[in-house]
Scaffold this motif. Structure first.
Motif, PDB file in Angstrom:
ATOM      1  N   GLU A 334       0.903  -1.177   0.004  1.00 44.91           N
ATOM      2  CA  GLU A 334      -0.113   0.007  -0.206  1.00 44.91           C
ATOM      3  C   GLU A 334       0.805   1.420   0.003  1.00 44.91           C
ATOM      4  OE1 GLU A 334      -3.314  -0.089  -0.406  1.00 44.91           O
ATOM      5  OE2 GLU A 334      -3.172  -2.369  -0.465  1.00 44.91           O
ATOM      6  N   ALA A 335       2.332   1.177   0.057  1.00 42.69           N
ATOM      7  CA  ALA A 335       2.899   2.482   0.156  1.00 42.69           C
ATOM      8  C   ALA A 335       2.868   3.169  -1.222  1.00 42.69           C
ATOM      9  CB  ALA A 335       4.376   1.817   0.514  1.00 42.69           C
ATOM     10  N   SER A 336       3.146   4.462  -1.057  1.00 39.81           N
ATOM     11  CA  SER A 336       3.394   5.481  -2.026  1.00 39.81           C
ATOM     12  C   SER A 336       4.806   5.757  -2.449  1.00 39.81           C
ATOM     13  CB  SER A 336       2.549   6.603  -1.831  1.00 39.81           C
ATOM     14  OG  SER A 336       1.166   6.280  -1.593  1.00 39.81           O
ATOM     15  N   ILE A 337       5.164   5.835  -3.814  1.00 37.57           N
ATOM     16  CA  ILE A 337       6.592   6.234  -3.692  1.00 37.57           C
ATOM     17  C   ILE A 337       6.442   7.650  -4.643  1.00 37.57           C
ATOM     18  CG2 ILE A 337       8.752   5.901  -5.090  1.00 37.57           C
ATOM     19  CD1 ILE A 337       8.144   2.650  -4.431  1.00 37.57           C
ATOM     20  N   TYR A 338       7.206   8.592  -4.598  1.00 34.94           N
ATOM     21  CA  TYR A 338       7.344   9.812  -4.898  1.00 34.94           C
ATOM     22  C   TYR A 338       8.556   9.940  -5.898  1.00 34.94           C
ATOM     23  CZ  TYR A 338       3.661  10.768  -1.699  1.00 34.94           C
ATOM     24  OH  TYR A 338       2.583  10.579  -0.891  1.00 34.94           O
ATOM     25  N   TRP A 339       8.530   9.987  -7.304  1.00 29.20           N
ATOM     26  CA  TRP A 339       9.761  10.012  -7.922  1.00 29.20           C
ATOM     27  C   TRP A 339      10.202  11.276  -8.519  1.00 29.20           C
ATOM     28  CZ3 TRP A 339      10.681   5.476 -10.925  1.00 29.20           C
ATOM     29  CH2 TRP A 339       9.833   4.349 -10.663  1.00 29.20           C
ATOM     30  N   HIS A 340      11.640  11.504  -8.293  1.00 28.93           N
ATOM     31  CA  HIS A 340      12.269  12.501  -8.818  1.00 28.93           C
ATOM     32  C   HIS A 340      13.422  12.338  -9.589  1.00 28.93           C
ATOM     33  CE1 HIS A 340      10.432  13.048  -4.871  1.00 28.93           C
ATOM     34  NE2 HIS A 340      10.033  14.566  -5.105  1.00 28.93           N
ATOM     35  N   LEU A 341      13.642  13.171 -10.694  1.00 30.63           N
ATOM     36  CA  LEU A 341      14.759  13.083 -11.479  1.00 30.63           C
ATOM     37  C   LEU A 341      15.500  14.448 -11.583  1.00 30.63           C
ATOM     38  CD1 LEU A 341      16.106  11.433 -13.686  1.00 30.63           C
ATOM     39  CD2 LEU A 341      14.732  12.425 -15.466  1.00 30.63           C
ATOM     40  N   ASP A 342      16.891  14.259 -10.993  1.00 29.21           N
ATOM     41  CA  ASP A 342      17.865  15.416 -11.113  1.00 29.21           C
ATOM     42  C   ASP A 342      16.972  16.535 -10.158  1.00 29.21           C
ATOM     43  OD1 ASP A 342      19.608  14.019 -12.782  1.00 29.21           O
ATOM     44  OD2 ASP A 342      18.583  14.976 -14.700  1.00 29.21           O
ATOM     45  N   MET A 348       3.723  10.530  -8.457  1.00 20.59           N
ATOM     46  CA  MET A 348       3.492   9.464  -7.416  1.00 20.59           C
ATOM     47  C   MET A 348       3.104   7.944  -8.082  1.00 20.59           C
ATOM     48  SD  MET A 348       1.103   7.889  -5.272  1.00 20.59           S
ATOM     49  CE  MET A 348      -0.229   9.032  -5.009  1.00 20.59           C
ATOM     50  N   THR A 349       3.637   7.136  -7.520  1.00 18.65           N
ATOM     51  CA  THR A 349       2.824   5.848  -7.754  1.00 18.65           C
ATOM     52  C   THR A 349       2.515   4.948  -6.614  1.00 18.65           C
ATOM     53  OG1 THR A 349       4.943   4.729  -8.059  1.00 18.65           O
ATOM     54  CG2 THR A 349       4.343   5.384  -9.950  1.00 18.65           C
ATOM     55  N   GLN A 350       1.643   4.019  -6.711  1.00 17.96           N
ATOM     56  CA  GLN A 350       1.040   3.291  -5.823  1.00 17.96           C
ATOM     57  C   GLN A 350       0.698   1.830  -6.422  1.00 17.96           C
ATOM     58  OE1 GLN A 350      -2.225   4.553  -3.548  1.00 17.96           O
ATOM     59  NE2 GLN A 350      -1.536   3.850  -1.652  1.00 17.96           N
ATOM     60  N   HIS A 351       0.931   0.821  -5.567  1.00 21.11           N
ATOM     61  CA  HIS A 351       0.554  -0.502  -6.019  1.00 21.11           C
ATOM     62  C   HIS A 351       1.686  -0.938  -7.026  1.00 21.11           C
ATOM     63  CE1 HIS A 351      -2.902  -0.158  -3.453  1.00 21.11           C
ATOM     64  NE2 HIS A 351      -3.407   0.679  -4.249  1.00 21.11           N
ATOM     65  N   GLN A 352       1.518  -0.282  -8.358  1.00 21.51           N
ATOM     66  CA  GLN A 352       2.406  -0.635  -9.230  1.00 21.51           C
ATOM     67  C   GLN A 352       3.541   0.213  -9.467  1.00 21.51           C
ATOM     68  OE1 GLN A 352       0.772  -2.220 -12.891  1.00 21.51           O
ATOM     69  NE2 GLN A 352       2.591  -2.777 -13.931  1.00 21.51           N
ATOM     70  N   HIS A 353       4.831   0.273  -8.987  1.00 22.12           N
ATOM     71  CA  HIS A 353       5.776   1.334  -9.352  1.00 22.12           C
ATOM     72  C   HIS A 353       6.558   1.252 -10.525  1.00 22.12           C
ATOM     73  CE1 HIS A 353       4.420   2.049  -5.103  1.00 22.12           C
ATOM     74  NE2 HIS A 353       4.698   0.809  -4.703  1.00 22.12           N
ATOM     75  N   GLN A 354       5.897   1.893 -11.688  1.00 26.07           N
ATOM     76  CA  GLN A 354       6.636   2.105 -12.796  1.00 26.07           C
ATOM     77  C   GLN A 354       6.223   3.309 -13.273  1.00 26.07           C
ATOM     78  OE1 GLN A 354       4.990  -1.095 -15.338  1.00 26.07           O
ATOM     79  NE2 GLN A 354       6.638  -2.658 -14.683  1.00 26.07           N
ATOM     80  N   LEU A 368      13.995   8.444  -5.208  1.00 24.44           N
ATOM     81  CA  LEU A 368      12.616   7.953  -4.905  1.00 24.44           C
ATOM     82  C   LEU A 368      12.509   7.963  -3.257  1.00 24.44           C
ATOM     83  CD1 LEU A 368      12.620   4.487  -6.576  1.00 24.44           C
ATOM     84  CD2 LEU A 368      11.900   6.782  -7.561  1.00 24.44           C
ATOM     85  N   VAL A 369      11.300   8.478  -2.778  1.00 24.53           N
ATOM     86  CA  VAL A 369      11.106   8.557  -1.645  1.00 24.53           C
ATOM     87  C   VAL A 369       9.635   8.256  -1.107  1.00 24.53           C
ATOM     88  CG1 VAL A 369      10.826  10.542   0.424  1.00 24.53           C
ATOM     89  CG2 VAL A 369      12.200  10.860  -1.546  1.00 24.53           C
ATOM     90  N   ASP A 370       9.632   7.315  -0.259  1.00 24.71           N
ATOM     91  CA  ASP A 370       8.291   6.556   0.083  1.00 24.71           C
ATOM     92  C   ASP A 370       7.575   7.548   1.129  1.00 24.71           C
ATOM     93  OD1 ASP A 370       9.362   6.148   2.549  1.00 24.71           O
ATOM     94  OD2 ASP A 370       9.437   4.009   2.117  1.00 24.71           O
ATOM     95  N   ASP A 371       6.293   7.216   1.668  1.00 26.19           N
ATOM     96  CA  ASP A 371       5.538   7.789   2.533  1.00 26.19           C
ATOM     97  C   ASP A 371       6.005   7.745   3.877  1.00 26.19           C
ATOM     98  OD1 ASP A 371       4.782   5.221   2.376  1.00 26.19           O
ATOM     99  OD2 ASP A 371       2.569   5.521   1.954  1.00 26.19           O
ATOM    100  N   GLN A 372       7.035   6.834   4.173  1.00 20.87           N
ATOM    101  CA  GLN A 372       7.599   6.982   5.440  1.00 20.87           C
ATOM    102  C   GLN A 372       8.750   7.630   5.675  1.00 20.87           C
ATOM    103  OE1 GLN A 372       6.124   5.131   7.990  1.00 20.87           O
ATOM    104  NE2 GLN A 372       4.313   4.944   6.722  1.00 20.87           N
TER     105      GLN A 372
END
Length: 393
Positions: A334-342, A348-354, A368-372
């Motif tokens: 159930e975690a969320s991942i926040y994506w940054h490039l440079d 943000m992605t959830q469940h399927q992180h692509q 990448l930074v998750d919600d924790q």
């Protein structure tokens, strides 16, 4: 560095086994070498497989204790001749008999062409260790089979190197291989190298030597050199509540309220691949709400690209730069991942992180930074068209 070191060792092993076509340095082939991505001749390949069988047979010819001879590895000859070479006996071979035995047994169990289905149930069938290969573009198809007395190599293709759809080792070369094998005199299979084996407990789930935490084991013979391999580190003791539904620790639960259970747990990336083919794999229960983890577990991992990867983002038919699919995984579904490039936020992605990205040529940093608040950084380089062409010549 470990990846490059492994390729160098494998490159050296192939050359010592008689592969004369490896004219480039190990770095030229990279990891594709381990998957067969290198130029080879049927003559060399047949000689290498013959050397495996020869080394296996010769292992039983020397008095106890068993000894090997590096002279067993040599190119084929056009007719059988006794080789006048000085045999220097060694305690360990280029490949030891125990490892060869398991390799040949695995090759004998490869699924055969459709007309050979069920071969093991017929007395007239021959046990054969065999392997196929197909070159890029379906230009060549080959199959090689061996037993204790014979090696048969088959090549199928066009003399001018033109490819043909469906020209594969399994469909074109393998049927010819098994037709030839049926014409040869019947032979015995390789003897079992008991003196090169040692009995030990193996974890059924990880395949490593069992540790005291492994609760599903079997006893089996392994090559003696395998005794030097590490024990299983994927089984660990975890502390759960009485219901077994949450993790706890001594800061939030008494020993009387705990159950201690051995658990097979993989790192996030390995877990992502493993679960696709093992539905019975059980994820670890989460920590109870009143129990914050005392140790920080690695929950976030990037599947692609790997560290310091060099990738090429191709141009589409309309001339626009395409996208490369970046892939991550998290132990918490159930975690969320926040994506940054440079340093620039992408989404943000959830469940399927692509996420499909089109970075420009040059060096980049993906964050990448998750919600924790867990953070992961990965550096990679996008190759330009001109640089990519020069590197693959």
């Amino acid at each position: 560095m470990l990846r490059d070191y492994g390729v160098e060792k494998f490159h050296l092993l192939l050359r010592r086994m008689g592969m004369t076509s490896l004219r480039q340095a190990p770095g030229y082939y990279g990891l594709s070498l381990i998957l067969g991505g290198a130029e080879a001749t049927l003559w060399d390949l047949s000689g290498m497989y013959a050397s495996l069988a020869r080394s296996m047979n010769q292992y039983f010819q020397y008095p106890e204790p068993k000894r090997y001879a590096f002279a067993d590895y040599h190119s084929p000859t056009y007719q059988h001749v006794e080789r006048e070479v000085a045999v220097q006996k060694q305690e360990h071979g280029l490949l030891d008999a125990g490892a060869l035995w398991y390799t040949l047994e695995a090759m004998a169990k490869v699924r055969r062409p459709s007309n050979e289905t069920g071969w093991e149930y017929f007395d007239s069938s021959r046990k054969l260790a065999w392997k196929t290969g197909t070159s890029f573009g379906f230009r060549d198809a080959w199959a090689i089979g061996l037993n204790s007395q014979y090696v048969v190599g088959v090549w199928v293709g066009n003399a001018d190197g033109e490819g043909r759809p469906g020209l594969t080792g399994l469909s074109a070369a393998a049927p010819i291989l098994f037709d030839i094998v049926q014409l040869l005199p019947d032979t015995e299979w390789f003897d079992y190298p008991a003196s090169d084996m040692a009995s030990t407990l193996i974890s059924k789930q990880s395949g490593f030597k069992a540790s005291r935490h492994c609760d599903d084991t079997l006893r089996m013979d392994i090559p003696r050199a395998g005794l030097k391999s590490p024990i299983c580190t994927y089984h660990r003791i975890f502390h759960l509540d009485k219901e077994g539904s949450h993790q706890v620790h001594s800061e939030c639960a008494t020993l009387a309220d705990m159950t201690h259970k051995s658990w097979f747990i993989l790192p996030p990336v390995q877990e992502w691949y493993y679960r696709k083919h093992h539905p019975a794999y059980r994820k670890l229960p989460p920590f109870r709400a009143d129990c914050q983890p005392l140790l920080q577990y690695q929950a976030l991992q990037l599947i692609y690209p790997y560290e310091n990867a060099q990738i090429y983002v191709p141009l589409e038919l309309d001339g626009q730069r395409g996208k490369s699919i970046f892939d991550a995984t998290h132990r918490d579904p159930e975690a969320s991942i926040y994506w940054h490039l440079d340093g620039e936020y992408l989404g943000m992605t959830q469940h399927q992180h692509q996420m499909g990205l089109s970075p420009k040529p040059g060096k980049h940093t993906l964050t990448l930074v998750d919600d924790q608040g867990d953070k992961l950084e990965r550096t990679f380089t996008v190759l330009g068209k001109e640089r990519n062409v020069s590197e693959v010549k």
